[in-house]
Design an enzyme around this catalytic site. Structure first.
Site, PDB file in Angstrom:
ATOM      1  N   HIS A  55       0.974  -1.386   0.102  1.00 37.09           N
ATOM      2  CA  HIS A  55       0.194   0.150   0.145  1.00 37.09           C
ATOM      3  C   HIS A  55       0.824   1.170   0.191  1.00 37.09           C
ATOM      4  CE1 HIS A  55      -3.979   2.161   0.402  1.00 37.09           C
ATOM      5  NE2 HIS A  55      -3.207   2.861   1.541  1.00 37.09           N
ATOM      6  N   HIS A 204     -11.979   3.574  -3.098  1.00 37.65           N
ATOM      7  CA  HIS A 204     -11.457   4.175  -1.734  1.00 37.65           C
ATOM      8  C   HIS A 204     -11.526   3.801  -0.338  1.00 37.65           C
ATOM      9  CE1 HIS A 204     -10.110   7.563   0.883  1.00 37.65           C
ATOM     10  NE2 HIS A 204      -9.051   7.542   0.053  1.00 37.65           N
ATOM     11  N   ARG A 207     -16.565   6.024   2.652  1.00 40.59           N
ATOM     12  CA  ARG A 207     -16.917   7.354   2.423  1.00 40.59           C
ATOM     13  C   ARG A 207     -17.123   7.510   0.854  1.00 40.59           C
ATOM     14  NH1 ARG A 207     -12.277   7.567   5.450  1.00 40.59           N
ATOM     15  NH2 ARG A 207     -11.370   8.871   3.777  1.00 40.59           N
ATOM     16  N   HIS A 266      -5.451  -0.667   6.814  1.00 40.95           N
ATOM     17  CA  HIS A 266      -5.719  -0.253   8.249  1.00 40.95           C
ATOM     18  C   HIS A 266      -6.493  -0.830   9.196  1.00 40.95           C
ATOM     19  CE1 HIS A 266      -3.432   3.115   6.488  1.00 40.95           C
ATOM     20  NE2 HIS A 266      -4.202   3.601   5.762  1.00 40.95           N
ATOM     21  N   ASP A 317       2.408   3.337   2.643  1.00 36.77           N
ATOM     22  CA  ASP A 317       1.397   4.549   2.708  1.00 36.77           C
ATOM     23  C   ASP A 317       1.860   5.778   2.208  1.00 36.77           C
ATOM     24  OD1 ASP A 317      -1.128   5.731   2.957  1.00 36.77           O
ATOM     25  OD2 ASP A 317      -1.451   4.923   4.885  1.00 36.77           O
TER      26      ASP A 317
END
Length: 447
Positions: A55, A204, A207, A266, A317
């Site tokens: 990631h 994504h 949300r 996460h 990340d």
């Protein structure tokens, strides 16, 4: 054809001494143990299979260090995100490629041989698509090809600004796609891959994509790597509860076909039932411990998750720091701080080896990569460590010293059989670092 001789090598059944490896093109042809070095062999002290970085947002490599000043209120992930949006809005395609290339070099120098690029910077600064709507993805492919890292490209579907769904904000205008345009983007990206590359799917977050959109993607691309940010922040959990009546992971597992091709990025804030159900699903949890610490996300319940045979991998990340042993160490240290004990994630004795093997397997699974192993027929993705102290310790104590000590470093790396890192430096470092420096000067002069 080339040969490598390793004093110690980590093979599928454990450590071996005096190992000769023959590479043909991008593949390991032969592995022999207990053999003497031959003239012309490249000599390695400690040889490991290459790791997957599952990631990354590579453009954020240029943003590292720009948000470490406290504002007038309380800083959080959400205040950090506003500054990140400002940086993202300023980047040209050339600058995105320059930053991504340096990030790829630093990953290779750290021991990563494959990159999972979770890519959401799609359009021009005004939010309009480029003439080639896949222009920015093409720049990521170009950076990977230039540096030699294998790529699992994960173009992101970012359709909304929040639960509801809410309209996207101005800072998100470069990210946005409708479902049909996103499907076309995936088809275009499929045309850019090298033999070692993959293209996966990445809504994504809950949300930014509705459950209907997430299910449509899963049905359109069964079996592809399927990555999603989830349950990173407490506010995300609260908002999901308010809009759906369920927690993010609970809601996802109840409605989407989560399975072994999925990677939940996460997944920081979990309750016991969510821990159990993720582990049972076979999905990988993508942990980015340095970024999670930098952003103040919270601590993933790794001890409980791994005790239930959950699968994990690691990523860089935001690329605030690119280090393979550092990510593993931060993961272990987070558990020590949370639970007030040592060697929290050790299995059968060695903490370093336990962390490495878990991340090696989970990272490959999440990116649809071949099983990483120093064995005949496997990809020639190899990392050679040198030991400043020349201690002969061909067992898991080497892994503990690499992850938690300071005497071992990456000396050489081969990706798809190409000797890319030599004496700790990527063969194209000088050129790519020069291009990066110019790009960052230009960007910072504009923001």
């Amino acid at each position: 054809m080339m040969r490598i001789h390793a004093t110690a090598a980590l093979l599928p059944d454990g450590w071996a001494r005096d190992v000769g490896i023959t590479l043909t093109d991008a593949t390991i042809e032969q592995v022999q143990t207990g053999v003497a070095p031959q003239p012309g062999d490249h000599r390695a002290e400690i040889l490991l299979p290459g790791m997957a970085n599952l990631h990354s947002h590579s453009f954020q490599r240029g943003f590292a260090g720009l948000t470490e000043r406290r504002g007038p209120g309380q800083d959080s992930f959400w205040t950090w995100r506003e500054m990140m949006y400002r940086f993202a809005l300023s980047l040209s395609p050339d600058e995105v490629q320059a930053v991504a290339a340096l990030a790829c070099i630093e990953m290779l120098e750290a021991g990563y041989t494959r990159l999972g690029e979770f890519h959401y910077l799609h359009h021009g600064p005004d939010g309009q698509p480029y003439d080639n709507p896949a222009e920015m993805s093409q720049r990521i492919f170009a950076a990977a090809a230039d540096t030699g890292i294998a790529l699992t490209h994960l173009p992101v579907l970012y359709a909304h600004g929040g639960f509801g769904p809410e309209p996207a904000g101005e800072g998100q205008r470069r990210f946005l796609h409708g479902l049909d345009d996103y499907l076309q983007l995936i088809e275009t990206c499929d045309g850019y891959i090298r033999p070692q590359d993959r293209v996966g799917i990445a809504p994504h977050s809950l949300r930014a994509a509705t459950m209907a959109e997430i299910i449509a993607l899963a049905e359109a691309f069964p079996g592809r790597p399927f990555h999603i940010h989830i349950s990173e922040q407490v506010k995300e959990v609260e908002d999901c509860l308010a809009h759906t009546g369920a927690r993010p992971v609970e809601y996802l597992l109840a409605n989407a076909p989560v399975g072994p091709s999925w990677c939940l990025i996460h997944a920081t804030h979990l309750i016991k039932n969510e821990i159990r159900r993720i582990a049972t699903s076979g999905a990988v949890v993508g942990l980015c411990p340095i970024t999670e610490a930098n952003l103040g996300d919270g601590i993933f319940p790794a001890v409980e998750f791994l005790a239930q045979r959950g699968r994990i991998g690691i990523g860089t990340d935001s690329n605030v720091e690119i280090t393979l042993p550092g990510e593993l160490k931060q993961l272990e240290y987070s558990q020590r701080l949370s639970l007030r004990l040592r060697n929290a994630l050790a299995v059968n004795g060695s903490t370093g080896a336990s962390l490495f093997h878990a991340a090696l397997s989970g990272g490959a699974q999440s990116l649809d990569a071949p099983n990483p192993a120093i064995a005949s027929g496997h990809p020639a993705d190899l990392v050679a460590l040198s030991d400043n102290c020349r201690l002969e310790m061909p067992d898991d104590r080497l892994m503990d010293r690499w992850v938690f000590g300071r005497d071992l470093r990456v000396a050489d790396l081969w990706a798809a059989g190409v000797h890319l890192v030599r004496e700790g430096r990527h063969i194209h470092r000088t050129r790519i670092a020069t291009d990066y420096a110019k790009a960052i000067r230009d960007v910072l002069n504009r923001i």
